[in-house]
Design a protein around this motif. Structure first.
Motif, mmCIF file in Angstrom:
data_model
loop_
_atom_site.group_PDB
_atom_site.id
_atom_site.type_symbol
_atom_site.label_atom_id
_atom_site.label_comp_id
_atom_site.label_asym_id
_atom_site.label_seq_id
_atom_site.Cartn_x
_atom_site.Cartn_y
_atom_site.Cartn_z
ATOM 1 N N THR A 88 0.840 -1.206 0.000
ATOM 2 C CA THR A 88 0.000 0.000 0.000
ATOM 3 C C THR A 88 0.869 1.247 0.000
ATOM 4 O O THR A 88 1.804 1.363 0.801
ATOM 5 C CB THR A 88 -0.921 -0.003 1.245
ATOM 6 N N ILE A 89 0.550 2.163 -0.910
ATOM 7 C CA ILE A 89 1.246 3.450 -0.982
ATOM 8 C C ILE A 89 0.224 4.548 -0.735
ATOM 9 O O ILE A 89 -0.819 4.601 -1.390
ATOM 10 C CB ILE A 89 1.926 3.646 -2.346
ATOM 11 N N VAL A 90 0.510 5.411 0.229
ATOM 12 C CA VAL A 90 -0.392 6.504 0.603
ATOM 13 C C VAL A 90 0.305 7.825 0.311
ATOM 14 O O VAL A 90 1.435 8.059 0.778
ATOM 15 C CB VAL A 90 -0.774 6.422 2.094
ATOM 16 N N THR A 91 -0.325 8.686 -0.468
ATOM 17 C CA THR A 91 0.265 9.983 -0.827
ATOM 18 C C THR A 91 -0.444 11.117 -0.083
ATOM 19 O O THR A 91 -1.428 10.899 0.630
ATOM 20 C CB THR A 91 0.175 10.222 -2.342
ATOM 21 N N ASP A 92 0.093 12.310 -0.273
ATOM 22 C CA ASP A 92 -0.441 13.513 0.393
ATOM 23 C C ASP A 92 -0.449 13.357 1.909
ATOM 24 O O ASP A 92 -1.364 13.842 2.600
ATOM 25 C CB ASP A 92 -1.853 13.843 -0.105
ATOM 26 N N VAL A 93 0.557 12.687 2.416
ATOM 27 C CA VAL A 93 0.650 12.464 3.859
ATOM 28 C C VAL A 93 1.370 13.639 4.506
ATOM 29 O O VAL A 93 2.482 14.003 4.102
ATOM 30 C CB VAL A 93 1.398 11.154 4.165
ATOM 31 N N LYS A 94 0.744 14.229 5.497
ATOM 32 C CA LYS A 94 1.357 15.316 6.261
ATOM 33 C C LYS A 94 2.083 14.720 7.469
ATOM 34 O O LYS A 94 1.628 13.735 8.068
ATOM 35 C CB LYS A 94 0.291 16.304 6.735
ATOM 36 N N PRO A 95 3.216 15.316 7.847
ATOM 37 C CA PRO A 95 4.013 14.745 8.944
ATOM 38 C C PRO A 95 3.283 14.608 10.272
ATOM 39 O O PRO A 95 3.677 13.796 11.110
ATOM 40 C CB PRO A 95 5.190 15.727 9.063
ATOM 41 N N ASP A 96 2.211 15.388 10.480
ATOM 42 C CA ASP A 96 1.513 15.308 11.763
ATOM 43 C C ASP A 96 0.367 14.299 11.758
ATOM 44 O O ASP A 96 -0.304 14.113 12.775
ATOM 45 C CB ASP A 96 0.991 16.680 12.174
ATOM 46 N N MET A 97 0.129 13.624 10.642
ATOM 47 C CA MET A 97 -0.918 12.605 10.591
ATOM 48 C C MET A 97 -0.500 11.380 11.398
ATOM 49 O O MET A 97 0.679 11.033 11.461
ATOM 50 C CB MET A 97 -1.201 12.185 9.148
ATOM 51 N N LEU B 81 3.414 2.374 2.898
ATOM 52 C CA LEU B 81 4.438 3.408 2.705
ATOM 53 C C LEU B 81 3.751 4.761 2.598
ATOM 54 O O LEU B 81 2.912 4.988 1.718
ATOM 55 C CB LEU B 81 5.239 3.126 1.428
ATOM 56 N N CYS B 82 4.113 5.681 3.500
ATOM 57 C CA CYS B 82 3.564 7.037 3.506
ATOM 58 C C CYS B 82 4.496 7.958 2.722
ATOM 59 O O CYS B 82 5.697 8.013 3.013
ATOM 60 C CB CYS B 82 3.416 7.539 4.935
ATOM 61 N N VAL B 83 3.953 8.683 1.754
ATOM 62 C CA VAL B 83 4.767 9.509 0.859
ATOM 63 C C VAL B 83 4.514 10.986 1.120
ATOM 64 O O VAL B 83 3.364 11.433 1.154
ATOM 65 C CB VAL B 83 4.475 9.184 -0.620
ATOM 66 N N THR B 84 5.591 11.731 1.295
ATOM 67 C CA THR B 84 5.540 13.176 1.494
ATOM 68 C C THR B 84 6.536 13.822 0.545
ATOM 69 O O THR B 84 7.698 13.405 0.489
ATOM 70 C CB THR B 84 5.886 13.547 2.947
ATOM 71 N N SER B 85 6.117 14.827 -0.201
ATOM 72 C CA SER B 85 7.029 15.512 -1.116
ATOM 73 C C SER B 85 7.708 16.681 -0.408
ATOM 74 O O SER B 85 7.209 17.195 0.596
ATOM 75 C CB SER B 85 6.280 16.015 -2.356
ATOM 76 N N TYR B 86 8.865 17.069 -0.931
ATOM 77 C CA TYR B 86 9.584 18.211 -0.357
ATOM 78 C C TYR B 86 10.241 19.008 -1.476
ATOM 79 O O TYR B 86 10.438 18.515 -2.600
ATOM 80 C CB TYR B 86 10.636 17.733 0.650
ATOM 81 N N VAL B 87 10.579 20.242 -1.162
ATOM 82 C CA VAL B 87 11.292 21.113 -2.103
ATOM 83 C C VAL B 87 12.729 21.306 -1.652
ATOM 84 O O VAL B 87 13.659 21.238 -2.463
ATOM 85 C CB VAL B 87 10.574 22.477 -2.234
ATOM 86 N N ASP B 88 12.924 21.506 -0.363
ATOM 87 C CA ASP B 88 14.252 21.746 0.186
ATOM 88 C C ASP B 88 14.718 20.497 0.942
ATOM 89 O O ASP B 88 13.996 19.972 1.793
ATOM 90 C CB ASP B 88 14.212 22.949 1.131
ATOM 91 N N LEU B 89 15.928 20.027 0.647
ATOM 92 C CA LEU B 89 16.454 18.816 1.255
ATOM 93 C C LEU B 89 16.546 18.944 2.777
ATOM 94 O O LEU B 89 16.318 17.967 3.508
ATOM 95 C CB LEU B 89 17.824 18.478 0.665
#
Length: 498
Positions: free
Chosen positions: A379-388, A400-408
């Motif tokens: 299972t892949i879950v997107t749009d996951v916020k770190p506080d969920m 697998l919880c997926v979170t995108s980022y812009v700055d490393l």
């Protein structure tokens, strides 16, 4: 002795306890059933140890620790016993692999590797048994030397995920150092740990040095931890269980090695080998159903790579063969219990209304031949916020919880924003970048373009992920205690003038 028959193999199942070199039936409370997660059928019933049997096992280990047939063994002689045990385990590899698959739902292709790894742990610490060293200091009129000595009786509480391997690593190090053992397997998956007692006996370990008893953690486990003659505890399990162990051990001031939960971050940088990183993340996220504390469960991916990477990863995840763990073609087996599957699905359902999106998987498998088991697709879950909650709680399953980022730097910050700190993963072809990230991650283990630990690699956690280290030479320090001896080399002068 009962027998479980598989299509191509017949393997023995031990249901008795191994106490003081003898197999005896448990005399505790009502027997518990051992369940096959493939179809939730009962494999066998086992009666747990009574309080009297727990005490008997501990007293046997304590007496054995003091007897010359164990106490006077050199490190090399203990190593010889461990090496002999490893060879017996390799001889019976297929039998143990079948038992582990029946008991845990891990595919046979994986359990064969796990049994071999268990033997490798025994072999590694067999080699270290003869090299336990202290120090020496010249203090002028005196000199001081230190000895590393065993604690005595070590109580080991084994988890249900990969129970043979997770027992073998602490067992091997503790025995190499000269300790005696009382091992308590999980009531959910005790079969390989119990069968291991046969090999201990065959290898020639002195009577009482190794004892294996079953029962729940809250009864038998508690009795072991709180017994005054148990001088060290090994516990692998959840963080809540680790807290209980620490409270119980405080009564007798007993030290413990704890490997607890994890919520492993995977940081993918922009500078990667695409196919290699996909292979790596797939393995880190879903190997062994992610019922391992060092699984990668939070993926931080550059926003510009997010959509294509998730799409490609999901396509690969959906092709992983699911099926009967005893089928060599199966690569993903069922979750350990039906309750665990129910709990994970409930956590996914709770995440959807607050914005998380299930990209693939997220359901119980309904194929006719798998519907009786605890099967769940990767299972892949997107749009996951770190506080969920799904990004913070250890789900212990193939999610697998997926979170995108812009700055490393933000990715590193989010990775560290967790009460856990066991394993972390980085994918980058920039050596300096990945090394910088490794230094900044708050975790006991960081894997750069890599996955998996072995006997030589110290393993343990930061923060709520545990105390102490298994594996490597660090483990030899965990299972010995320092004795300092100071010797006067000149005539002693009194401090009193009388």
């Amino acid at each position: 002795m009962d027998a479980a028959k598989t299509p191509e193999f017949e393997t023995r199942i031990k249901t008795d306890l191994f106490i003081n070199g003898t197999w005896v039936e448990g005399t505790g409370a009502a027997p518990f059933g051992v369940i096959n997660p493939f179809d939730n059928s009962e494999i066998c019933k086992i009666r747990p140890a009574s309080e009297a049997q727990v005490n008997e096992a501990i007293e046997a280990a304590h007496a054995a620790f003091r007897r010359p047939d164990w106490k006077k063994l050199t490190g090399r002689e203990r190593g010889t016993l461990l090496y002999r045990l490893a060879q017996l385990l390799r001889r019976d590899l297929e039998s143990f692999a079948v038992l582990e698959s029946l008991d845990t739902g891990i595919p046979i292709r994986e359990t064969r590797m796990e049994v071999a790894t268990s033997a490798a742990h025994l072999e590694y610490f067999a080699g270290l048994a003869g090299s336990i060293e202290g120090t020496c200091q010249d203090l002028g009129s005196r000199f001081n030397f230190t000895r590393r000595e065993p604690f005595g009786v070590v109580g080991q509480i084994v988890p249900w995920n990969t129970p043979l391997k997770l027992m073998a690593r602490g067992f091997a190090a503790a025995v190499a150092c000269g300790n005696t053992m009382v091992v308590k397997p999980s009531i959910v998956a005790p079969l390989t740990n119990l069968r291991f007692g046969e090999l201990v006996d065959e290898a020639g370990f002195p009577r009482g040095t190794i004892n294996i008893i079953t029962g729940s953690g809250r009864t038998v486990g508690k009795l072991i931890v709180e017994h005054p003659k148990v001088r060290k505890i090994i516990f692998t399990g959840g963080t809540e269980g680790g807290r209980e162990i620490l409270h119980q051990a405080a009564h007798t001031v007993t030290p413990a090695v704890l490997e607890l939960g994890g919520k492993g971050p995977i940081i993918v940088s922009e500078n990667i080998d695409w196919e290699e990183t996909l292979d790596g993340v797939l393995t880190q996220a879903f190997a062994r159903k992610a019922e391992v504390c060092f699984a990668g469960t939070r993926l931080f991916i550059p926003a510009k790579l997010h959509d294509k990477f998730v799409t490609d990863l999901a396509a690969m995840a959906e092709r992983i063969p699911i099926g009967n763990p005893l089928d060599a073609k199966t690569q993903l087996g069922p979750l350990m219990t039906a309750q665990r599957l129910t709990d994970i699905l409930a956590q996914l359902d709770a995440a959807k209304p607050i914005g998380a999106k299930v990209f693939c998987g997220g359901k119980k498998e309904t194929q006719r031949d798998l519907s009786k088991g605890n099967f769940m697709r990767p299972t892949i879950v997107t749009d996951v916020k770190p506080d969920m909650a799904i990004a913070r709680d250890e789900l212990f399953g193939p999610v697998l919880c997926v979170t995108s980022y812009v700055d490393l730097d933000d990715a590193v910050r989010m990775a560290n924003d967790s009460e856990y700190g066991l394993a972390s993963y980085v994918w980058s072809n920039d050596l300096r970048e990945s090394n910088r990230i490794a230094q900044e991650l708050e975790a006991g283990n960081v894997f750069l373009n890599a996955y998996g630990y072995q006997s030589e690699i110290p393993f343990g956690g930061y923060k709520m992920s545990g105390i102490g280290r298994e594996h490597g030479t660090e483990a030899m320090h965990e299972y010995t205690q320092i004795k300092s001896v100071t010797v006067g080399m000149e005539r002693f002068k009194s401090r009193f003038e009388i």
